[in-house]
Design a protein around this motif. Structure first.
Motif, PDB file in Angstrom:
ATOM      1  N   ASN A   5       0.820  -1.222   0.000  1.00  0.00           N
ATOM      2  CA  ASN A   5       0.000   0.000   0.000  1.00  0.00           C
ATOM      3  C   ASN A   5       0.850   1.267   0.000  1.00  0.00           C
ATOM      4  OD1 ASN A   5       1.015  -0.117   2.564  1.00  0.00           O
ATOM      5  ND2 ASN A   5      -0.951   0.077   3.628  1.00  0.00           N
ATOM      6  N   ALA A   6       2.079   1.161  -0.504  1.00  0.00           N
ATOM      7  CA  ALA A   6       2.997   2.308  -0.501  1.00  0.00           C
ATOM      8  C   ALA A   6       2.437   3.496  -1.267  1.00  0.00           C
ATOM      9  CB  ALA A   6       4.345   1.903  -1.089  1.00  0.00           C
ATOM     10  N   ALA A   7       1.534   3.237  -2.232  1.00  0.00           N
ATOM     11  CA  ALA A   7       0.984   4.333  -3.042  1.00  0.00           C
ATOM     12  C   ALA A   7       0.222   5.338  -2.192  1.00  0.00           C
ATOM     13  CB  ALA A   7       0.073   3.766  -4.127  1.00  0.00           C
ATOM     14  N   VAL A   8      -0.279   4.919  -1.037  1.00  0.00           N
ATOM     15  CA  VAL A   8      -0.968   5.846  -0.145  1.00  0.00           C
ATOM     16  C   VAL A   8      -0.060   7.017   0.204  1.00  0.00           C
ATOM     17  CG1 VAL A   8      -1.930   6.111   2.182  1.00  0.00           C
ATOM     18  CG2 VAL A   8      -2.470   4.079   0.832  1.00  0.00           C
ATOM     19  N   VAL A   9       1.238   6.703   0.405  1.00  0.00           N
ATOM     20  CA  VAL A   9       2.211   7.739   0.763  1.00  0.00           C
ATOM     21  C   VAL A   9       2.860   8.349  -0.474  1.00  0.00           C
ATOM     22  CG1 VAL A   9       4.371   8.208   1.976  1.00  0.00           C
ATOM     23  CG2 VAL A   9       2.663   6.702   2.996  1.00  0.00           C
ATOM     24  N   THR A  10       3.322   7.512  -1.398  1.00  0.00           N
ATOM     25  CA  THR A  10       4.065   8.025  -2.555  1.00  0.00           C
ATOM     26  C   THR A  10       3.208   8.916  -3.443  1.00  0.00           C
ATOM     27  OG1 THR A  10       3.582   5.971  -3.753  1.00  0.00           O
ATOM     28  CG2 THR A  10       5.666   6.088  -2.552  1.00  0.00           C
ATOM     29  N   ASP A  11       1.950   8.529  -3.677  1.00  0.00           N
ATOM     30  CA  ASP A  11       1.066   9.374  -4.493  1.00  0.00           C
ATOM     31  C   ASP A  11       0.845  10.729  -3.823  1.00  0.00           C
ATOM     32  OD1 ASP A  11       0.888   7.357  -6.290  1.00  0.00           O
ATOM     33  OD2 ASP A  11      -1.187   6.802  -5.845  1.00  0.00           O
ATOM     34  N   PHE A  12       0.751  10.722  -2.495  1.00  0.00           N
ATOM     35  CA  PHE A  12       0.575  11.978  -1.775  1.00  0.00           C
ATOM     36  C   PHE A  12       1.824  12.851  -1.882  1.00  0.00           C
ATOM     37  CE2 PHE A  12       1.269  14.442   2.090  1.00  0.00           C
ATOM     38  CZ  PHE A  12       0.127  15.223   2.119  1.00  0.00           C
ATOM     39  N   LEU A  13       2.991  12.250  -1.657  1.00  0.00           N
ATOM     40  CA  LEU A  13       4.234  13.019  -1.685  1.00  0.00           C
ATOM     41  C   LEU A  13       4.538  13.539  -3.089  1.00  0.00           C
ATOM     42  CD1 LEU A  13       6.505  10.825   0.635  1.00  0.00           C
ATOM     43  CD2 LEU A  13       5.342  12.971   1.195  1.00  0.00           C
ATOM     44  N   GLN A  14       4.073  12.830  -4.112  1.00  0.00           N
ATOM     45  CA  GLN A  14       4.277  13.270  -5.488  1.00  0.00           C
ATOM     46  C   GLN A  14       3.199  14.236  -5.958  1.00  0.00           C
ATOM     47  OE1 GLN A  14       4.378   9.513  -7.539  1.00  0.00           O
ATOM     48  NE2 GLN A  14       6.540   9.133  -7.073  1.00  0.00           N
ATOM     49  N   GLY A  15       2.245  14.572  -5.083  1.00  0.00           N
ATOM     50  CA  GLY A  15       1.200  15.532  -5.427  1.00  0.00           C
ATOM     51  C   GLY A  15       0.068  14.949  -6.244  1.00  0.00           C
ATOM     52  N   LYS A  16      -0.018  13.627  -6.347  1.00  0.00           N
ATOM     53  CA  LYS A  16      -1.076  12.997  -7.142  1.00  0.00           C
ATOM     54  C   LYS A  16      -2.385  12.859  -6.359  1.00  0.00           C
ATOM     55  CE  LYS A  16       2.251  10.196  -9.759  1.00  0.00           C
ATOM     56  NZ  LYS A  16       2.675   8.804 -10.089  1.00  0.00           N
ATOM     57  N   LYS A  17      -2.303  12.918  -5.042  1.00  0.00           N
ATOM     58  CA  LYS A  17      -3.479  12.712  -4.219  1.00  0.00           C
ATOM     59  C   LYS A  17      -3.427  13.657  -3.023  1.00  0.00           C
ATOM     60  CE  LYS A  17      -5.248   8.627  -3.728  1.00  0.00           C
ATOM     61  NZ  LYS A  17      -5.535   7.211  -3.356  1.00  0.00           N
ATOM     62  N   ARG A  18      -4.604  14.163  -2.638  1.00  0.00           N
ATOM     63  CA  ARG A  18      -4.707  15.034  -1.461  1.00  0.00           C
ATOM     64  C   ARG A  18      -5.724  14.438  -0.493  1.00  0.00           C
ATOM     65  NH1 ARG A  18      -0.413  17.615  -1.346  1.00  0.00           N
ATOM     66  NH2 ARG A  18      -1.353  18.856   0.311  1.00  0.00           N
ATOM     67  N   TYR A  19      -5.564  14.759   0.766  1.00  0.00           N
ATOM     68  CA  TYR A  19      -6.495  14.294   1.793  1.00  0.00           C
ATOM     69  C   TYR A  19      -7.079  15.487   2.538  1.00  0.00           C
ATOM     70  CZ  TYR A  19      -4.254   9.800   0.907  1.00  0.00           C
ATOM     71  OH  TYR A  19      -3.773   8.683   0.300  1.00  0.00           O
ATOM     72  N   ARG A  20      -8.277  15.292   3.093  1.00  0.00           N
ATOM     73  CA  ARG A  20      -8.937  16.373   3.836  1.00  0.00           C
ATOM     74  C   ARG A  20      -8.370  16.524   5.239  1.00  0.00           C
ATOM     75  NH1 ARG A  20     -13.600  14.968   5.134  1.00  0.00           N
ATOM     76  NH2 ARG A  20     -13.615  12.845   4.333  1.00  0.00           N
ATOM     77  N   LEU A  21      -7.805  15.452   5.771  1.00  0.00           N
ATOM     78  CA  LEU A  21      -7.213  15.487   7.103  1.00  0.00           C
ATOM     79  C   LEU A  21      -5.684  15.533   7.006  1.00  0.00           C
ATOM     80  CD1 LEU A  21      -9.341  12.801   9.009  1.00  0.00           C
ATOM     81  CD2 LEU A  21      -9.598  15.286   9.078  1.00  0.00           C
ATOM     82  N   PRO A  22      -5.016  16.089   8.007  1.00  0.00           N
ATOM     83  CA  PRO A  22      -3.548  16.071   8.017  1.00  0.00           C
ATOM     84  C   PRO A  22      -3.021  14.643   7.993  1.00  0.00           C
ATOM     85  CG  PRO A  22      -4.378  17.605   9.667  1.00  0.00           C
ATOM     86  CD  PRO A  22      -5.568  16.840   9.157  1.00  0.00           C
ATOM     87  N   LEU A  23      -1.822  14.495   7.437  1.00  0.00           N
ATOM     88  CA  LEU A  23      -1.167  13.189   7.335  1.00  0.00           C
ATOM     89  C   LEU A  23       0.059  13.197   8.242  1.00  0.00           C
ATOM     90  CD1 LEU A  23      -1.906  10.781   5.419  1.00  0.00           C
ATOM     91  CD2 LEU A  23       0.084  11.444   4.065  1.00  0.00           C
ATOM     92  N   VAL A  24       0.109  12.258   9.194  1.00  0.00           N
ATOM     93  CA  VAL A  24       1.258  12.131  10.099  1.00  0.00           C
ATOM     94  C   VAL A  24       2.032  10.895   9.671  1.00  0.00           C
ATOM     95  CG1 VAL A  24       2.017  11.876  12.488  1.00  0.00           C
ATOM     96  CG2 VAL A  24      -0.034  13.213  11.973  1.00  0.00           C
ATOM     97  N   LEU A  25       3.227  11.095   9.114  1.00  0.00           N
ATOM     98  CA  LEU A  25       4.048  10.008   8.589  1.00  0.00           C
ATOM     99  C   LEU A  25       5.206   9.745   9.551  1.00  0.00           C
ATOM    100  CD1 LEU A  25       4.602   8.012   6.310  1.00  0.00           C
ATOM    101  CD2 LEU A  25       5.876   9.810   5.127  1.00  0.00           C
ATOM    102  N   ILE A  26       5.285   8.522  10.062  1.00  0.00           N
ATOM    103  CA  ILE A  26       6.259   8.181  11.103  1.00  0.00           C
ATOM    104  C   ILE A  26       7.259   7.178  10.569  1.00  0.00           C
ATOM    105  CG2 ILE A  26       6.534   7.256  13.434  1.00  0.00           C
ATOM    106  CD1 ILE A  26       3.680   8.086  14.013  1.00  0.00           C
ATOM    107  N   ALA A  27       8.540   7.552  10.600  1.00  0.00           N
ATOM    108  CA  ALA A  27       9.615   6.677  10.147  1.00  0.00           C
ATOM    109  C   ALA A  27      10.164   5.852  11.306  1.00  0.00           C
ATOM    110  CB  ALA A  27      10.734   7.500   9.517  1.00  0.00           C
ATOM    111  N   LYS A  28      10.696   4.694  11.003  1.00  0.00           N
ATOM    112  CA  LYS A  28      11.329   3.862  12.014  1.00  0.00           C
ATOM    113  C   LYS A  28      12.655   4.488  12.453  1.00  0.00           C
ATOM    114  CE  LYS A  28       8.421   0.326  11.988  1.00  0.00           C
ATOM    115  NZ  LYS A  28       7.627  -0.067  13.179  1.00  0.00           N
ATOM    116  N   THR A  29      13.035   4.222  13.691  1.00  0.00           N
ATOM    117  CA  THR A  29      14.341   4.670  14.176  1.00  0.00           C
ATOM    118  C   THR A  29      15.427   3.778  13.584  1.00  0.00           C
ATOM    119  OG1 THR A  29      14.244   3.251  16.131  1.00  0.00           O
ATOM    120  CG2 THR A  29      13.279   5.445  16.325  1.00  0.00           C
ATOM    121  N   ALA A  30      16.679   4.097  13.889  1.00  0.00           N
ATOM    122  CA  ALA A  30      17.796   3.335  13.329  1.00  0.00           C
ATOM    123  C   ALA A  30      17.764   1.869  13.763  1.00  0.00           C
ATOM    124  CB  ALA A  30      19.118   3.971  13.750  1.00  0.00           C
TER     125      ALA A  30
END
Length: 473
Positions: A125-150
């Motif tokens: 389901n990576a497209a949920v994030v990649t499409d958003f970051l590439q400007g292909k998709k917008r959401y009505r609510l804020p998006l909180v993206l959390i990366a793993k630590t080292a």
């Protein structure tokens, strides 16, 4: 609403024997715990629930449902009476949203479910994030993206975070550290440090907020993310008909206009009756007197009803005015309490976090102390700066850390176990790529110093010490 209240696990929140009689204009409860319902034109239903705690905290929860547009506004407001003993900054969205999610009442946000749990993002389901970051998709609510630590863990308690932001933001969590490579391929210009938390807002003018992970600061990081999302939500402009006060004002205006129309109709009937009376004056005396009595009786009946409606409206207006005055007095009391605090901050915190407790304060005081030496005495700037330094218990922590680093590196001949241990104690992470060593201050890529594995220059250690102290102390 009634189900939410009557099934609450907190007895102090439950209004005893609360039941709905089918009316859309009712109030039940006590002065300190009550629920009220109002309806506007059979299209908008507004509900207010208020609870006043014994410690002076007042909770107002408003629910406004517009059945014409099929949209709902939920607003939780916490205010404090003048006698309040504490002010708790922690905040979560109302539990009512959990019920809406469980009963599947909420529409998807451009294909993305509104959840109270974090969404695990993986290759599928990576497209949920990649499409958003590439400007292909917008959401009505804020998006909180959390990366793993080292080390492959989450920087905060993601379940708790998603629960507190339910309905206010989407919380997306990387499945593993390898997902970073997928993002780099899809968005090569973007950089995601380990453990970073990015908040993307629907309004592009607001932009993006990024918070970096600091070991030992997990709880504080979670609170900052929650506060940022809630502040964004609070800043949104809301149509008055999606607020409790707006709905009540519209109902009041509607009643006023209806009463005015009724008054005009009554006035027309009175004039018609008077015209009839004047016409009857030329007729027989007994008929005239009977008509006069009937007309007077009817007019009195209509006017009595009008007076009753006007008195009711005046009483409602007085009640609303009293509520406004009460809120104004509460605000004045809170302002007085805040203004009476002699420790009013001279500056507001920015977006940087402490790497260790008191770091930012210490660095500011150090900078002011260094500047103080160059300021002429008996000047306003000198007196103000010196007063701030004297009033803030300057501990010189950064100077002590700088001295330790200088002692470790001045005679540097390689990354020995003693040197590595000492650098880690003051917050450095150490990596080795087979050639040089890199020391990264608290894992922040902005503060990297490269050390030779086997330095040939005798001054290498002193130079590294100077570079390190300049970068971070």
């Amino acid at each position: 609403m009634i189900e939410w209240n009557q099934t609450s696990p907190y007895p102090e929140n439950v209004i005893p024997n609360l039941s709905w009689n089918g009316e859309y204009s009712m109030r039940c409860g006590t002065d300190t715990l009550w629920l009220e319902i109002e309806e506007l034109k059979q299209q908008v239903v507004a509900v207010r629930y208020e609870k006043q705690d014994a410690d002076g905290v007042v909770w107002d929860t408003d629910y406004v449902m517009n059945f014409k547009e099929m949209k709902m506004a939920i607003r939780l407001d916490r205010s404090y009476l003048e006698e309040a003993l504490k002010v708790d900054p922690a905040f979560s969205t109302p539990h009512f949203i959990t019920m809406l999610i469980q009963k599947k009442y909420l529409k998807k946000d451009n294909g993305l479910d509104v959840l109270r749990t974090p969404l695990l993002v993986n290759e599928e389901n990576a497209a949920v994030v990649t499409d958003f970051l590439q400007g292909k998709k917008r959401y009505r609510l804020p998006l909180v993206l959390i990366a793993k630590t080292a080390d492959g863990t989450n920087p905060v308690d993601v379940k708790r975070l998603a629960g507190r932001l339910k309905g206010a933001a989407h919380v997306l969590v990387w499945a593993d550290t390898h997902f970073r490579e997928s993002l780099r391929e899809a968005c090569p210009k973007l950089h995601f440090p380990p453990g970073c938390i990015d908040i993307y807002f629907p309004n592009q003018a607001v932009g993006q907020r990024r918070y970096l992970y600091r070991q030992g600061q997990e709880k504080r990081l979670l609170e900052k993310v929650v506060a940022t999302v809630i502040q964004y939500a609070n800043a949104q402009l809301i149509d008055p008909l999606y607020t409790w006060a707006g709905v009540n004002n519209a109902i009041y205006q509607e009643r006023y206009l209806n009463s005015r129309a009724e008054y005009e109709a009554i006035e027309k009937e009175r004039r018609d009756a008077l015209h009839q009376l004047l016409t009857l004056q030329s007729q027989r005396e007994d008929i005239r007197e009977q008509a006069l009595a009937d007309a007077k009786k009817e007019a009195d009946k209509i006017l009595d009803g009008f007076d009753e409606d006007m008195q009711k409206l005046q009483a409602e207006n007085a009640q609303l005015h009293s509520q406004v005055e009460r809120l104004e007095y509460e605000n004045q009391g809170l302002r007085a309490k805040i203004n009476s605090n002699p420790k009013t901050p001279a500056l507001s915190m920015g977006t940087e976090d402490d790497f260790y407790p008191g770091e930012i304060k210490d660095l500011l005081l150090k900078t002011l102390s260094e500047k103080l030496e160059s300021l002429p005495k008996h000047t306003r700037r000198y007196d103000v700066v010196k007063d701030i330094i004297d009033s803030n218990d300057y501990q010189k922590i950064s100077e002590q850390r700088a001295a330790k680093v200088k002692a470790l590196l001045s005679s540097y001949r390689g990354m020995t176990q003693k040197v590595a241990k000492g650098l880690k104690e003051v917050g450095f992470e150490i990596t080795h790529d087979g050639g040089h060593y890199k020391t990264i201050y608290y894992g922040d890529d902005r503060y990297i110093v490269v050390h030779a594995a086997t330095p040939s220059d005798g001054r290498a250690g002193k130079n590294n010490a100077a570079d390190t102290i300049k970068k971070v102390f």
